[in-house]
Design an enzyme around this catalytic site. Structure first.
Site, mmCIF file in Angstrom:
data_model
loop_
_atom_site.group_PDB
_atom_site.id
_atom_site.type_symbol
_atom_site.label_atom_id
_atom_site.label_comp_id
_atom_site.label_asym_id
_atom_site.label_seq_id
_atom_site.Cartn_x
_atom_site.Cartn_y
_atom_site.Cartn_z
ATOM 1 C CE LYS A 91 51.276 31.028 40.103
ATOM 2 N NZ LYS A 91 50.994 32.345 40.698
ATOM 3 C CB SER B 55 62.070 32.430 40.836
ATOM 4 O OG SER B 55 60.755 32.916 40.846
ATOM 5 N N GLY C 235 39.615 35.854 39.221
ATOM 6 C CA GLY C 235 40.372 34.697 38.755
ATOM 7 C C GLY C 235 41.271 34.147 39.836
ATOM 8 C CE LYS D 48 34.581 33.210 34.847
ATOM 9 N NZ LYS D 48 35.699 33.476 33.914
ATOM 10 C CD GLN E 60 56.015 34.555 45.042
ATOM 11 O OE1 GLN E 60 55.775 33.423 45.437
ATOM 12 N NE2 GLN E 60 56.885 34.816 44.081
ATOM 13 C CG LEU F 210 27.498 39.368 40.402
ATOM 14 C CD1 LEU F 210 28.501 40.185 41.202
ATOM 15 C CD2 LEU F 210 26.112 39.997 40.480
ATOM 16 C CG ASP G 298 50.684 34.057 44.360
ATOM 17 O OD1 ASP G 298 51.919 34.254 44.321
ATOM 18 O OD2 ASP G 298 50.077 33.364 43.524
#
Length: 270
Positions: free
Chosen positions: A65, A16, A127, A154, A243, A152, A101
């Site tokens: 995050k 970064s 996720g 999630k 991003q 499933l 993102d």
């Protein structure tokens, strides 16, 4: 001079600072951008200390995050859905959070001439990485966006939150019943040298397979996809740069070009 940082643990590997300093040079912005290692129990105090010292903003990487989301006074809709913030802005005593993102992924797909409108997209994983890209992908008007996950429930939680008729979910095994144009791996399996348990037939039928992580060589997922017969494979390096450009625009009000930075990063990998 305005100060920005990227916060994480570990953080040494972060590209970064190079990316944002290149953006600053290109756009004639006066700023500094550095890494900051944060101890696992010190995220809130370190962020607030940086803001009090006059810091203008920062990026957040693993494993902070989700903590960043909780710390913010205001968050964007896309960050709220993702349950994660990767871009912080400090303004008028408040901490503002966003997640770039998803738009980074979309911009990289479009830069690689991947058709998204009216396409059938499979998103592997449910996720934080997957959550962060759902809304930007839906904004591209695909015919279908299906989330496949080992557990499933999630994937179903994301579908319930978004409530869009084009968004559906299934188990890894159930993907065998569908055909997809674009397949996006949002799991971290490639980082561990593993593959998501998607039937090879599904991979072979895709026009494009995309892995949100990157490496010097093809990631295990992309190597598998290529050998299975996918027409085009793309890693996540372009997403990283895109991003970052979105974050830079949020802070500085100017959108930098990404081509030269991406080319240099790609050259550095080889």
């Amino acid at each position: 001079m305005d100060q920005y940082r990227v916060f994480g643990n570990p953080i040494k590997h972060s590209r970064s600072p190079y990316i944002h300093q290149a953006f600053a040079k290109e756009t004639a912005q006066e700023l500094t951008y550095q890494t900051q290692l944060i101890e696992l129990d010190a995220f809130e105090q370190d962020i607030k200390a940086f803001a009090r010292a006059g810091g203008k903003g920062g990026n957040v990487t693993v494993p902070f995050k989700e903590q960043a989301l909780a710390l913010c006074d205001q968050v964007s809709k896309r960050a709220s859905l993702a349950g994660a913030v990767n871009t912080l802005s400090f303004r008028d005593g408040q901490i503002l959070g966003d997640n770039t993102d998803g738009i980074g992924l979309v911009k990289d797909l479009l830069a690689n001439k991947v058709p998204l409108k009216n396409s059938r997209i499979l998103l592997i994983g449910a996720g934080g990485a997957a959550k962060g890209v759902v809304l930007p992908l839906l904004e591209q008007q695909p015919q279908q966006l299906m989330i496949a996950n080992r557990t499933l429930s999630k994937a179903e939680q994301i579908c319930q939150l978004v409530s869009d008729g084009r968004l559906t979910c299934c188990t890894f095994e159930q993907t065998n019943n569908y055909d997809f144009d674009v397949i996006i791996n949002a799991t971290s399996a490639s980082l561990d040298g593993h593959l998501p348990a998607i039937p090879e037939k599904v991979i072979a039928g895709a026009e494009v397979c995309y892995d949100m992580v990157y490496a010097k060589q093809l990631t295990p997922f992309l190597l598998w996809a290529k050998e299975a017969g996918a027409n085009k494979v793309i890693d996540g390096l372009g997403m990283l740069v895109a991003q970052a450009a979105e974050s830079f625009n949020i802070w500085r009000g100017v959108m930098p070009s990404t081509d030269e930075v991406l080319q240099q990063l790609r050259a550095d990998l080889t």
